[in-house]
Design a protein around this motif. Sequence first.
Motif, short mmCIF file in Angstrom:
data_model
loop_
_atom_site.label_atom_id
_atom_site.label_comp_id
_atom_site.label_asym_id
_atom_site.label_seq_id
_atom_site.Cartn_x
_atom_site.Cartn_y
_atom_site.Cartn_z
N GLN A 1 6.03 39.80 35.47
CA GLN A 1 5.73 41.08 34.82
C GLN A 1 6.13 42.25 35.72
O GLN A 1 6.68 43.25 35.25
N MET A 2 5.83 42.12 37.03
CA MET A 2 6.17 43.18 37.97
C MET A 2 7.69 43.36 38.05
O MET A 2 8.18 44.49 38.05
N ASN A 3 8.42 42.26 38.08
CA ASN A 3 9.88 42.36 38.11
C ASN A 3 10.41 43.08 36.87
O ASN A 3 11.32 43.91 36.96
N GLN A 4 9.83 42.78 35.71
CA GLN A 4 10.25 43.46 34.49
C GLN A 4 9.95 44.95 34.56
O GLN A 4 10.79 45.78 34.19
N MET A 5 8.76 45.30 35.03
CA MET A 5 8.39 46.72 35.15
C MET A 5 9.33 47.46 36.10
O MET A 5 9.77 48.58 35.81
N LEU B 1 12.77 47.95 34.45
CA LEU B 1 12.76 49.00 33.44
C LEU B 1 12.67 50.39 34.07
O LEU B 1 13.35 51.32 33.64
N LYS B 2 11.85 50.51 35.10
CA LYS B 2 11.71 51.80 35.80
C LYS B 2 13.05 52.22 36.43
O LYS B 2 13.48 53.36 36.29
N MET B 3 13.71 51.29 37.11
CA MET B 3 14.99 51.61 37.74
C MET B 3 16.07 51.88 36.70
O MET B 3 16.90 52.77 36.88
N HIS B 4 16.05 51.13 35.61
CA HIS B 4 17.01 51.37 34.53
C HIS B 4 16.84 52.78 33.98
O HIS B 4 17.82 53.52 33.81
N ASP B 5 15.61 53.17 33.69
CA ASP B 5 15.34 54.51 33.15
C ASP B 5 15.76 55.60 34.13
O ASP B 5 16.33 56.62 33.73
N ARG B 6 15.49 55.37 35.42
CA ARG B 6 15.86 56.36 36.43
C ARG B 6 17.38 56.49 36.53
O ARG B 6 17.92 57.59 36.58
N LEU B 7 18.08 55.38 36.57
CA LEU B 7 19.54 55.42 36.65
C LEU B 7 20.14 56.05 35.40
O LEU B 7 21.04 56.90 35.49
#
Length: 189
Positions: free
Chosen positions: A125-129, A132-138
């Motif tokens: 779950q942490m890896n998914q979070m 997603l956070k890095m994807h949104d930031r990029l």
Amino acid sequence: MDKVREHIASLFKLSEGQASIFLSEFTRKEFKKNDIFMESGKICNKIGLIERGLMKCVFNKNGDEIIFEFAFENNFISDYYSFLTNTPSAKEIRCIEDTTVYVITRESLERLGRDHPFIESMSGQMNQMLFLKMHDRLKSSLLDSAVERYIKLISERSDLVQRIPQYLIASYLNIKPETVSRIRKKYII
């Protein structure tokens, strides 16, 4: 620790007992403003969970700090790349404020994972979070204007504008400090 336990239970949909098991290997540490949590050039073998305070993760480029991320209350903090690859960190993690953080070592986390299967699920779950956070930031850094990036930051955590110096916000958003000033004057009431 009760608020941290409640947050972990809620975030990962754990029972109170499971959250207590997960947190059982964490050690409470106090850091002062400007203390280093993780040195650049060292292998990161720990993960922190911030109870109170604020940290920044920075790259150093020709003597200039490039802000990669901020971490605040109820956030995990680590150089996760170094942690996963067991390679020296290219980042430094430093406290912006006095900070209380619960810390677990790689060895303790691995032992907990072997003994308690639900912790392996938490890792996924942490890896998914994080992804997603890095994807949104990029995506935001590639597609959004400076104004849109600033507005997103303050809409997610309006208190950070009061807690983080303007030049650090500018570095995080990859814009000049004077651009942050213009955005604040023009768009923020």
